[in-house]
Design a protein around this motif. Structure first.
Motif, short mmCIF file in Angstrom:
data_model
loop_
_atom_site.label_atom_id
_atom_site.label_comp_id
_atom_site.label_asym_id
_atom_site.label_seq_id
_atom_site.Cartn_x
_atom_site.Cartn_y
_atom_site.Cartn_z
N LEU A 137 0.38 3.26 4.17
CA LEU A 137 0.78 2.35 5.24
C LEU A 137 2.27 2.04 5.15
N THR A 141 5.03 2.85 7.95
CA THR A 141 5.77 1.72 8.52
C THR A 141 7.27 1.95 8.41
N ASN A 142 7.70 2.50 7.28
CA ASN A 142 9.11 2.82 7.09
C ASN A 142 9.59 3.83 8.13
N ALA A 145 9.77 2.22 11.57
CA ALA A 145 10.94 1.35 11.70
C ALA A 145 12.21 2.16 11.92
N PHE A 153 8.76 -6.22 14.92
CA PHE A 153 7.75 -5.98 13.89
C PHE A 153 7.14 -7.31 13.44
N ILE A 155 3.98 -8.74 10.64
CA ILE A 155 2.96 -8.45 9.61
C ILE A 155 1.97 -9.60 9.55
N ILE A 174 5.95 -4.52 2.31
CA ILE A 174 5.90 -3.90 3.64
C ILE A 174 7.12 -4.33 4.45
N ILE A 178 10.11 -2.02 6.15
CA ILE A 178 10.53 -2.11 7.56
C ILE A 178 12.04 -2.31 7.63
N VAL A 210 0.24 -4.25 10.56
CA VAL A 210 1.63 -4.24 11.03
C VAL A 210 1.60 -3.94 12.53
N ILE A 212 3.90 -3.21 15.85
CA ILE A 212 5.23 -2.71 16.23
C ILE A 212 5.26 -2.75 17.75
N GLU A 220 -0.07 -0.23 16.20
CA GLU A 220 -0.61 -1.02 15.10
C GLU A 220 -0.97 -0.11 13.93
N ILE A 221 -0.55 -0.47 12.74
CA ILE A 221 -0.91 0.24 11.51
C ILE A 221 -1.63 -0.75 10.62
#
Length: 288
Positions: A137, A141-142, A145, A153, A155, A174, A178, A210, A212, A220-221
């Motif tokens: 995840l 997410t990285n 971003a 973003f 969380i 996390i 980001i 997360v 976005i 969504e993650i």
């Protein structure tokens, strides 16, 4: 065979101890509890429901004697933040490697862990995010971003009502991923601050979402641990990784996910070149 000591026999520690006892290449040699714990003096098997294991749970005020007698290669610490920081100092002096899954450390304490590993030349894995899935995840997410740096973003993390630190160490990591992703995209216009909503309710093992959100769409993650065995699987990977190593590491070092991603991209590029060769003639390829 890796000799392991477990420090902290709470809900997660018990699940990890149970799992490690089942591994053929791991020998659980000692177990440590707080000085005032009612588990002190009992066989570990009695606490985790595994029958007699021959591993007696001992107090953390006897760490040096425990280490000299049982000679662990790696200590797995899921105690409290205060105890884990205190224990890390002793284990490092004794040159025992450590996997720390305890959360709730201050930035100052994390710097001290880094300095301990460098001063005493032992190995430390600091892993508040020890499950394998949540590390995937973080990587996703990285990337998101970096690609969607203009998006907002958010969380949200949910844990059981007895979890003391809020927000969780994983949620903070996390947020760091980001922030790194946005900065690497070249978007340096504003100070990046990712809001975190923390919920403490019921018996939830751990859930991180997360969101976005752009002007016209949303991604969504999400990751959720269904049982504490997820922590045990990550711990096993960390134990095998840190044995015999020197220095300070985190779970992204243990799993080496960025190398996995780079290897995947290289393989995709090779596949695309082969596909183009099959579709196009030599002159057409030169024209490209």
């Amino acid at each position: 065979m890796i000799r392991v000591c477990i420090s902290g026999i709470g809900k997660t520690g018990k699940e990890i101890a149970k799992f490690l006892l089942e591994q053929k290449d791991i020998k659980l040699v000692s177990a440590i509890c707080s000085p005032n714990s009612n588990k002190k003096g009992k066989d570990l098997g009695e606490i985790i429901g595994k029958g007699n294991t021959g591993v007696k749970i001992e107090s953390s005020d006897k760490i040096e004697q425990i280490v000299f007698r049982t000679k662990p290669d790696v200590v797995v610490d899921f105690s409290s933040p205060e105890a884990a920081a205190r224990n890390a100092k002793v284990f490092s002096k004794l040159k025992v490697n450590i996997v720390i899954g305890t959360t709730g450390f201050s930035d100052f304490t994390l710097k001290r862990l880094f300095l301990l590993a460098n001063k005493h030349r032992n190995g430390i894995v600091y892993a508040p995010n020890i499950t394998l899935g949540v590390n995937v995840l973080m990587l996703l997410t990285n990337l998101a971003a970096n690609l969607l740096s203009s998006y907002d973003f958010q969380i949200t993390e949910v844990h059981h009502k007895n979890k003391k630190d809020s927000p969780s160490g994983t949620a903070k990591k996390i947020a760091d991923e980001i922030e790194k992703g946005i900065k690497h995209s070249g978007n340096d216009d504003t100070e990046v601050q990712v809001p975190i909503t923390a919920i403490r309710a019921g018996g939830v093992v751990g859930k991180h979402d997360v969101m976005i959100i752009g002007e016209d769409d949303k991604i969504e993650i999400s990751h959720e641990s269904f049982s504490r065995k997820a922590f045990a699987l990550g711990t096993l990977r960390a134990v095998k990784f840190i044995k015999g190593k020197v220095g300070y590491y985190e779970m992204n070092d243990v799993l080496n996910l960025k190398k996995v991603l780079n290897d995947y991209i290289q393989e995709e590029n090779k596949s695309n070149k082969k596909r183009y060769k099959n579709l196009l003639g030599k002159n057409e390829i030169k024209a490209l």
